[in-house]
Design a protein around this motif. Structure first.
Motif, PDB file in Angstrom:
ATOM      1  N   ASP A   1       0.611  -1.326   0.109  1.00  0.00           N
ATOM      2  CA  ASP A   1       0.289  -0.345  -0.073  1.00  0.00           C
ATOM      3  C   ASP A   1       1.238   0.889  -0.052  1.00  0.00           C
ATOM      4  O   ASP A   1       0.484   2.718  -0.211  1.00  0.00           O
ATOM      5  N   LYS A   2       1.997   1.293  -0.076  1.00  0.00           N
ATOM      6  CA  LYS A   2       3.130   2.196  -0.663  1.00  0.00           C
ATOM      7  C   LYS A   2       2.317   3.211  -1.334  1.00  0.00           C
ATOM      8  O   LYS A   2       2.984   2.743  -2.557  1.00  0.00           O
ATOM      9  N   PRO A   3       2.806   4.337  -1.443  1.00  0.00           N
ATOM     10  CA  PRO A   3       2.787   5.365  -2.816  1.00  0.00           C
ATOM     11  C   PRO A   3       3.565   4.971  -3.914  1.00  0.00           C
ATOM     12  O   PRO A   3       4.311   4.848  -3.524  1.00  0.00           O
ATOM     13  N   ILE A   4       2.640   5.661  -4.554  1.00  0.00           N
ATOM     14  CA  ILE A   4       4.040   4.977  -6.049  1.00  0.00           C
ATOM     15  C   ILE A   4       4.458   6.533  -6.529  1.00  0.00           C
ATOM     16  O   ILE A   4       3.429   8.080  -6.977  1.00  0.00           O
ATOM     17  N   THR A   5       5.713   7.044  -6.121  1.00  0.00           N
ATOM     18  CA  THR A   5       6.011   7.905  -5.824  1.00  0.00           C
ATOM     19  C   THR A   5       7.694   8.284  -6.760  1.00  0.00           C
ATOM     20  O   THR A   5       7.146  10.271  -7.831  1.00  0.00           O
ATOM     21  N   HIS A   6       7.532   7.559  -7.728  1.00  0.00           N
ATOM     22  CA  HIS A   6       8.486   8.192  -8.866  1.00  0.00           C
ATOM     23  C   HIS A   6       7.893   6.694 -10.086  1.00  0.00           C
ATOM     24  O   HIS A   6       7.806   5.673 -10.192  1.00  0.00           O
ATOM     25  N   LEU A   7       7.942   7.501 -11.097  1.00  0.00           N
ATOM     26  CA  LEU A   7       7.739   6.684 -13.001  1.00  0.00           C
ATOM     27  C   LEU A   7       9.191   6.558 -13.340  1.00  0.00           C
ATOM     28  O   LEU A   7       9.183   7.943 -14.253  1.00  0.00           O
ATOM     29  N   ALA A   8       9.993   5.260 -14.009  1.00  0.00           N
ATOM     30  CA  ALA A   8      11.159   5.548 -15.300  1.00  0.00           C
ATOM     31  C   ALA A   8      10.724   4.799 -16.637  1.00  0.00           C
ATOM     32  O   ALA A   8       9.507   4.104 -16.308  1.00  0.00           O
TER      33      ALA A   8
ATOM     34  N   GLY B   1      -0.579   9.483 -10.365  1.00  0.00           N
ATOM     35  CA  GLY B   1       0.087  10.035  -9.872  1.00  0.00           C
ATOM     36  C   GLY B   1       1.148  10.642  -9.256  1.00  0.00           C
ATOM     37  O   GLY B   1       1.714  11.504  -8.062  1.00  0.00           O
ATOM     38  N   ALA B   2       2.637  10.347  -9.790  1.00  0.00           N
ATOM     39  CA  ALA B   2       3.755   9.954  -9.159  1.00  0.00           C
ATOM     40  C   ALA B   2       4.642  11.163  -9.148  1.00  0.00           C
ATOM     41  O   ALA B   2       4.270  12.190 -10.171  1.00  0.00           O
ATOM     42  N   SER B   3       5.084  11.801  -8.396  1.00  0.00           N
ATOM     43  CA  SER B   3       5.586  13.288  -8.382  1.00  0.00           C
ATOM     44  C   SER B   3       6.942  13.521  -9.288  1.00  0.00           C
ATOM     45  O   SER B   3       7.072  14.669  -9.351  1.00  0.00           O
ATOM     46  N   GLN B   4       7.628  11.757  -9.630  1.00  0.00           N
ATOM     47  CA  GLN B   4       8.991  11.857 -10.241  1.00  0.00           C
ATOM     48  C   GLN B   4       8.494  11.071 -11.411  1.00  0.00           C
ATOM     49  O   GLN B   4       8.360  10.082 -11.632  1.00  0.00           O
ATOM     50  N   ILE B   5       8.736  11.873 -12.789  1.00  0.00           N
ATOM     51  CA  ILE B   5       8.650  11.175 -14.616  1.00  0.00           C
ATOM     52  C   ILE B   5      10.062  11.431 -14.194  1.00  0.00           C
ATOM     53  O   ILE B   5      10.154  12.492 -14.821  1.00  0.00           O
ATOM     54  N   LEU B   6      10.875   9.862 -14.837  1.00  0.00           N
ATOM     55  CA  LEU B   6      12.417   9.930 -15.003  1.00  0.00           C
ATOM     56  C   LEU B   6      12.561   9.676 -16.798  1.00  0.00           C
ATOM     57  O   LEU B   6      11.428   8.570 -17.211  1.00  0.00           O
ATOM     58  N   MET B   7      12.937   9.880 -17.072  1.00  0.00           N
ATOM     59  CA  MET B   7      13.924  10.124 -18.519  1.00  0.00           C
ATOM     60  C   MET B   7      15.136  10.163 -18.855  1.00  0.00           C
ATOM     61  O   MET B   7      15.413  11.201 -18.048  1.00  0.00           O
ATOM     62  N   SER B   8      15.375   9.380 -19.541  1.00  0.00           N
ATOM     63  CA  SER B   8      16.559  10.217 -20.561  1.00  0.00           C
ATOM     64  C   SER B   8      16.071  11.757 -20.947  1.00  0.00           C
ATOM     65  O   SER B   8      15.103  11.947 -21.579  1.00  0.00           O
ATOM     66  N   GLN B   9      17.768  12.818 -21.591  1.00  0.00           N
ATOM     67  CA  GLN B   9      17.360  13.446 -21.917  1.00  0.00           C
ATOM     68  C   GLN B   9      16.842  13.826 -23.469  1.00  0.00           C
ATOM     69  O   GLN B   9      16.295  14.207 -23.712  1.00  0.00           O
TER      70      GLN B   9
END
Length: 316
Positions: free
Chosen positions: A69-76, A92-100
């Protein structure tokens, strides 16, 4: 009348598996449909690959909620393709991560890729009305970056061009597990329409050097154990070589795209015709291999119109 793309007739729902491939590490797989990954940290969760729509992303979220039940905070996001990224808003992730590089490709060709993929693979866009727009990262990097979910270290890395120019892999050192994106596939065709054939093998070598204990590939079953992971890497390598070499021979002789198509079929059908999405990928793979063999380093942008024109040219 020109027949339709194979993917347009692929309307059968796939069976989902949610496999633990390391401590609190999971592979969401679906019989050759796009995979996702899940990393559970001390207090939060990272999901890898968003799926194509928020509705399809909910299937991943449901699996996550079955184990934490931990929140999903990061999406890679390992690259920019629509089927990987357009479901991002569901998490609803606060961080969405991608290469430049991947972000630049969203800007350059993201909408065209969305239109192209939607036209030729409608089943993967179930609930497309809920997509709010292109997915943009909140954070980008060049080379590598590290994220900590509490004490759990997660390394995001560019190890070379392959499926696209902006590919990344995600490595979790404490369990020596990797999420490869579409650089590695298992019993699924590689989609090479935006790929770099000449670099792909060296990129696979870079992954091999990690000697990982498990891989969540881009498509196909979770790869558990070093032997299975290495088998998938070598199968991927052979798929790439078997596609490129005959197309390059035709290009060197001044042949045309239809000649390259026939040559690649002769090389690959017997080995790979039973692989997931083989027929879906083949025309795009041949087109890109033929272009690269003629010196076109940057893949040409696929549009819905270019898809149709290419497909018609192969029907003679």
């Amino acid at each position: 009348m020109t027949k339709s793309f194979a993917s347009q007739g692929d309307l059968i729902e796939k069976e989902i598996s949610f496999t633990e491939i390391g401590r609190d590490l999971y592979a969401f797989t679906a019989q050759g449909d796009p995979n996702s990954g899940v990393i559970i940290g001390d207090d939060s969760v990272m999901v890898i690959e968003a799926q194509a729509t928020p509705q399809l992303a909910q299937k991943v979220i449901d699996c996550v909620r079955g184990v934490t039940d931990k929140p999903i905070t990061h999406l890679a996001l390992t690259h920019y393709h629509a089927v990987r990224v357009l479901g991002a808003s569901a998490y609803g992730a606060s961080q969405i991560l991608m290469s430049q590089t991947a972000r630049a490709m969203v800007a350059e060709r993201g909408q065209e890729d969305w239109d192209s993929e939607f036209q030729r693979f409608p089943r993967l866009f179930e609930g497309h009305e809920s997509i709010p727009g292109l997915t943009w990262p909140t954070t980008t990097f060049n080379g590598s970056m590290t994220v900590y979910l509490g004490s759990r270290r997660i390394d995001l890395m560019q190890v070379g061009r392959a499926h696209t120019a902006g590919d990344i892999v995600i490595h979790v050192p404490d369990e020596n597990v990797m999420f490869s994106g579409d650089i590695v596939e298992y019993h699924s065709a590689c989609y090479c329409g935006d790929g770099h054939f000449g670099d792909w093998s060296a990129t696979l070598d870079a992954i091999l050097r990690f000697e990982v204990d498990a891989i969540a590939p881009g498509r196909g079953d979770a790869l558990q154990g070093r032997e299975m992971a290495e088998t998938a890497i070598e199968s991927t390598r052979d798929f790439i070589a078997s596609t490129y070499a005959p197309a390059a021979r035709i290009a060197s002789r001044g042949g045309g795209l239809k000649d390259a198509w026939d040559a690649v079929r002769d090389s690959c059908d017997a080995k790979y015709s039973d692989y997931a999405i083989y027929e879906h990928c083949l025309p795009f793979n041949v087109s890109r291999a033929f272009d690269e063999a003629r010196g076109i380093d940057t893949p040409r942008i696929w549009t819905a119109q270019r898809d149709i024109e290419m497909w018609e040219s192969l029907q003679g």
